[in-house]
Design an enzyme around this catalytic site. Structure first.
Site, PDB file in Angstrom:
ATOM      1  CD  GLN A  86      -3.163  -0.074   0.025  1.00 12.52           C
ATOM      2  OE1 GLN A  86      -2.918   1.028  -0.457  1.00 12.52           O
ATOM      3  NE2 GLN A  86      -4.252  -0.749  -0.295  1.00 12.52           N
ATOM      4  CG  HIS A 105      -2.208  -4.264  -8.771  1.00  9.97           C
ATOM      5  ND1 HIS A 105      -1.572  -5.139  -7.901  1.00  9.97           N
ATOM      6  CD2 HIS A 105      -3.352  -3.894  -8.146  1.00  9.97           C
ATOM      7  CE1 HIS A 105      -2.304  -5.283  -6.824  1.00  9.97           C
ATOM      8  NE2 HIS A 105      -3.383  -4.546  -6.930  1.00  9.97           N
ATOM      9  CB  CYS A 229      -7.470  -8.883   1.254  1.00 13.75           C
ATOM     10  SG  CYS A 229      -7.593  -8.841   3.026  1.00 13.75           S
TER      11      CYS A 229
END
Length: 294
Positions: A86, A105, A229
């Site tokens: 993050q 990504h 998640c």
């Protein structure tokens, strides 16, 4: 050992270790989602093989005391794995880690490219079967073009965020301030200061998170709810549970590159009515069900 708010992939690896006969120690967090460095250090044991601590929480944005924990791990001779997915490109990652992981990504690089940095002098054995290529590091061939693209994207993204992070952080501060003022019975979650610049999470009482997401999506806002998640399941967030905060009716807003003040203004203007409509629907459904009981 690991913090109780690690990404589910880390916690699932810990569960697998337990099933194979190992032991796992989970260290709790405070109501802001932050580990106490002294408590983490105290949980280290002579037989601790690996410690895991994220650089920042993927769900509420709270920064973790990586540097302090790294010092304790180094003194105890325990390698420290840091999940920096993050924070890479968005914030500086404190030093001292033994292993550091990220995902391309997250910073606009090619999906499917993962990054694992192993500090020189740290023991490492790949869990993958080796073959005769690539110095027996991994089986098969490395995707060099995608790796190069991931590195280039990280350099560009980091430069953009260095310039834009203060502006984006101010927009998050605006959301953190105005949402409780305009929407009753709301709890803004995560550390208000020691946090990532782009992420804010809040929970609304008397509203189902998925219903609120659907309503906001209809109004043109792409936000998330539940665990980042396991957002496609109905399971409560393990992060919010560990923090001891409201686990339902939560909204996670991640501000993208290029977001403007007017975008945040539209969101803040639409949110109160959206929550009020859903609360009225919930109350009407409850009253109808109560009256229909024999």
């Amino acid at each position: 050992m690991a913090s109780a708010v690690e990404h589910s992939s880390v916690l699932h690896a810990a569960e697998l270790h337990e099933r194979d006969g190992g032991e796992v120690t989970l260290v709790g967090v405070d109501r802001a989602g932050r580990v106490d460095a002294a408590e983490f250090a105290a949980a280290l044991r002579p037989d601790t093989a690996l410690a895991c601590l994220q650089s920042a929480n993927h769900e509420v944005g709270t920064l973790q005391p990586v540097e302090e924990v790294a010092q304790a791990c180094r003194a105890a001779g325990v390698p420290l794995f840091v999940d920096a997915a993050q924070s890479l490109g968005r914030a500086e990652v404190p030093g001292g880690w033994s292993y550091l992981a990220g995902s391309a990504h997250k910073w606009g690089g090619p999906a499917g490219v993962g990054v694992l940095a192993v500090r020189k002098g740290t023991r490492w054995r790949s869990p993958l079967p080796a073959d005769e290529r690539e110095a027996r590091r991994v089986p098969g061939f490395e995707n060099v073009p995608a790796i190069a693209a991931a590195a280039a994207a990280l350099v560009a993204y980091r430069a953009d965020m260095a310039a834009d992070a203060p502006r984006v952080s101010a927009l998050v501060d605006r959301i953190r301030t105005e949402v409780p003022q305009t929407v009753p019975d709301v709890e803004v979650i995560g550390d208000p200061v020691r946090r990532l610049p782009h992420l804010v999470t809040f929970s609304c009482l008397y509203v189902e998170g998925e219903a609120l997401l659907t309503e906001l999506d209809r109004l043109g806002f792409a936000v998330s709810s539940g665990s980042s998640c396991t957002a496609d399941t109905l399971r409560p967030s393990h992060v919010l549970e560990a923090m001891g905060v409201i686990t339902h009716g939560n909204v996670r807003v991640s501000l993208p590159r290029g977001v403007g003040s007017e975008d945040v203004g539209r969101f803040l203007a639409a949110l109160p009515d959206a929550v009020a409509r859903l609360r009225r629907t919930t109350m009407n459904t409850f009253e109808t069900g109560r009256r229909s009981r024999p």
